[in-house]
Design an enzyme around this catalytic site. Sequence first.
Site, mmCIF file in Angstrom:
data_model
loop_
_atom_site.group_PDB
_atom_site.id
_atom_site.type_symbol
_atom_site.label_atom_id
_atom_site.label_comp_id
_atom_site.label_asym_id
_atom_site.label_seq_id
_atom_site.Cartn_x
_atom_site.Cartn_y
_atom_site.Cartn_z
ATOM 1 N N SER A 256 0.850 -1.110 -0.043
ATOM 2 C CA SER A 256 0.015 -0.101 0.232
ATOM 3 C C SER A 256 0.878 1.272 0.034
ATOM 4 O O SER A 256 2.161 1.027 0.499
ATOM 5 C CB SER A 256 -0.869 0.082 1.317
ATOM 6 O OG SER A 256 -0.135 0.244 2.299
ATOM 7 N N LYS A 257 0.214 2.386 -0.294
ATOM 8 C CA LYS A 257 0.834 3.579 -0.601
ATOM 9 C C LYS A 257 1.431 4.070 1.002
ATOM 10 O O LYS A 257 2.382 4.756 0.949
ATOM 11 C CB LYS A 257 -0.055 4.664 -1.154
ATOM 12 C CG LYS A 257 0.206 5.062 -2.525
ATOM 13 C CD LYS A 257 -0.815 6.435 -2.788
ATOM 14 C CE LYS A 257 -1.750 5.854 -3.807
ATOM 15 N NZ LYS A 257 -2.529 6.795 -4.248
ATOM 16 N N ARG A 258 0.908 3.700 1.906
ATOM 17 C CA ARG A 258 1.016 4.055 3.063
ATOM 18 C C ARG A 258 2.425 3.921 3.443
ATOM 19 O O ARG A 258 3.155 4.445 4.362
ATOM 20 C CB ARG A 258 -0.098 3.903 4.122
ATOM 21 C CG ARG A 258 -0.934 5.071 4.532
ATOM 22 C CD ARG A 258 -2.097 4.157 5.651
ATOM 23 N NE ARG A 258 -3.033 3.433 4.610
ATOM 24 C CZ ARG A 258 -3.375 2.027 5.003
ATOM 25 N NH1 ARG A 258 -3.070 1.743 6.417
ATOM 26 N NH2 ARG A 258 -4.103 1.457 4.339
#
Length: 480
Positions: A256-258
């Site tokens: 994920s981008k996070r």
Amino acid sequence: MNIRVRFAPSPTGFLHVGGLRTALYNYLFAKHNGGKFILRIEDTDRTRFVENAQENLIKSLRWAGIEFDESPEIGGDFGPYIQSERFHLYKKYGTELIENGSAYYAFDTAEELDAMRERQQKAGIAPKYDRSVMRNEFTLGKDETQKLINDGTAYCIRLKVPHNDEITFTDLIRGYVSVIGRDVDDQILLKSDGFPTYHLANVIDDHLMGITHIIRGEEWIPSTPKHILLYKAFGWECPLFAHLPLLLNRDKTKLSKRQGSVAVEDFVAKGYFKEAFVNFIALLGWNPSADREIFDFQELINTFKLEKVNKSGAVFDTQKLDWMNGQYLKKLPISYMASILKPELSNFNYGDVSDDYLGKVIDLFKERITFLKDVLTFGNYMFEKPKEFEADYKEKHWKEGTATMMQPLIDEFRNINDWSHNLLHDATKQFVDANKLKLKDVIHPLRLMITGKSVGAGMFETMAVLGKKECIERFDEFMG
Ligand code: GLU
């Protein structure tokens, strides 16, 4: 069999690393088998339209060395290759499904569907279109349905999933997959605005474009039974499926981008070699050999086998990517690296730098850095006199008496004409031996004067690349 595979991205703005892996595996599979690789843009969802998304996608793929045989740009016998330019096709096929009893009209409003889902949630059952109670052909009857259509009531077309049928396929990676119809939703195929959903357009286009193998991410597995039903409903031969394993963060959660970048363009901007990045991406879920990890593009094509792709998720490990980039720094031809770096020089005020000199500087640093562009930042002193001198380093290695100790060595350097690494080393060695010093007693002061930094490449190699005139100037300036 004439193998034809496709990459079918929805243009959401940028190319995700998972998308690159999908495109790459399709490409490797096509090239390995003498097949064709097609780009199809799946832009049926116009609400998600992003300006320049298609151009960005193609740019990132091209950077990675992935080219198509047929695409919106190139064209081909099966075009158009953008779904929004194929809208006229889909309605006809939707109607065909109604006629042969594989699909049906439904008239439910958004509110009615929300209420249905709420009821199901309260009852603790998975949300799924309940055709026995909602407003559709089955509950309303043929006449009422026709009347509503004639009156211009908004409708959609849904897939009639046979509840008692087992839907099966043999995935080339995962093996036998089976679901019972009861667990598959009556998917909307044509929306009330007349636009097809992904499922309908995807199946029609894969068929019309002669796609033989569908290689895509694991997240599409729940869609595959619906697609298989559609192929059957149209009486079309079903392509083969291969679903690629998920990409994971280091902590094994879904990538994920996070937890970091997921856009290919971010990795380009960071300065990874495309060769290293593609090599790294190729090994996310597949490795042709147990004892090595560095493969050039041709080797990847030569050895790629879908059957060897793993089922389990693949960790996107940026530490490994950095390591791999370092391996390519050691391996790629210096002249090639110099040609990559040359345009970057204009971002610095380094004056004229010849290709030959740039190559020597790259060679000097290539074992010590992660990114090629570190040559220009970390190695700034190879292009300009040091502007700063690390305070701690200076304090430690430039004490009272250091100048007096170093002056005779510098004067000896003045007499060296063949300014080579070996001669500089030998002269320094003789000097320290004669003065009962150790090599390190003079290396640090030399490094300080020449580079201003506590770490760098070998001192005599650095001096040899800089040249006699430049080194003497730096000594003289420092000594004042
Ligand atoms: N348009 C879908 C996507 O965005 C394609 C999935 C498939 O390959 O069928 O990934």
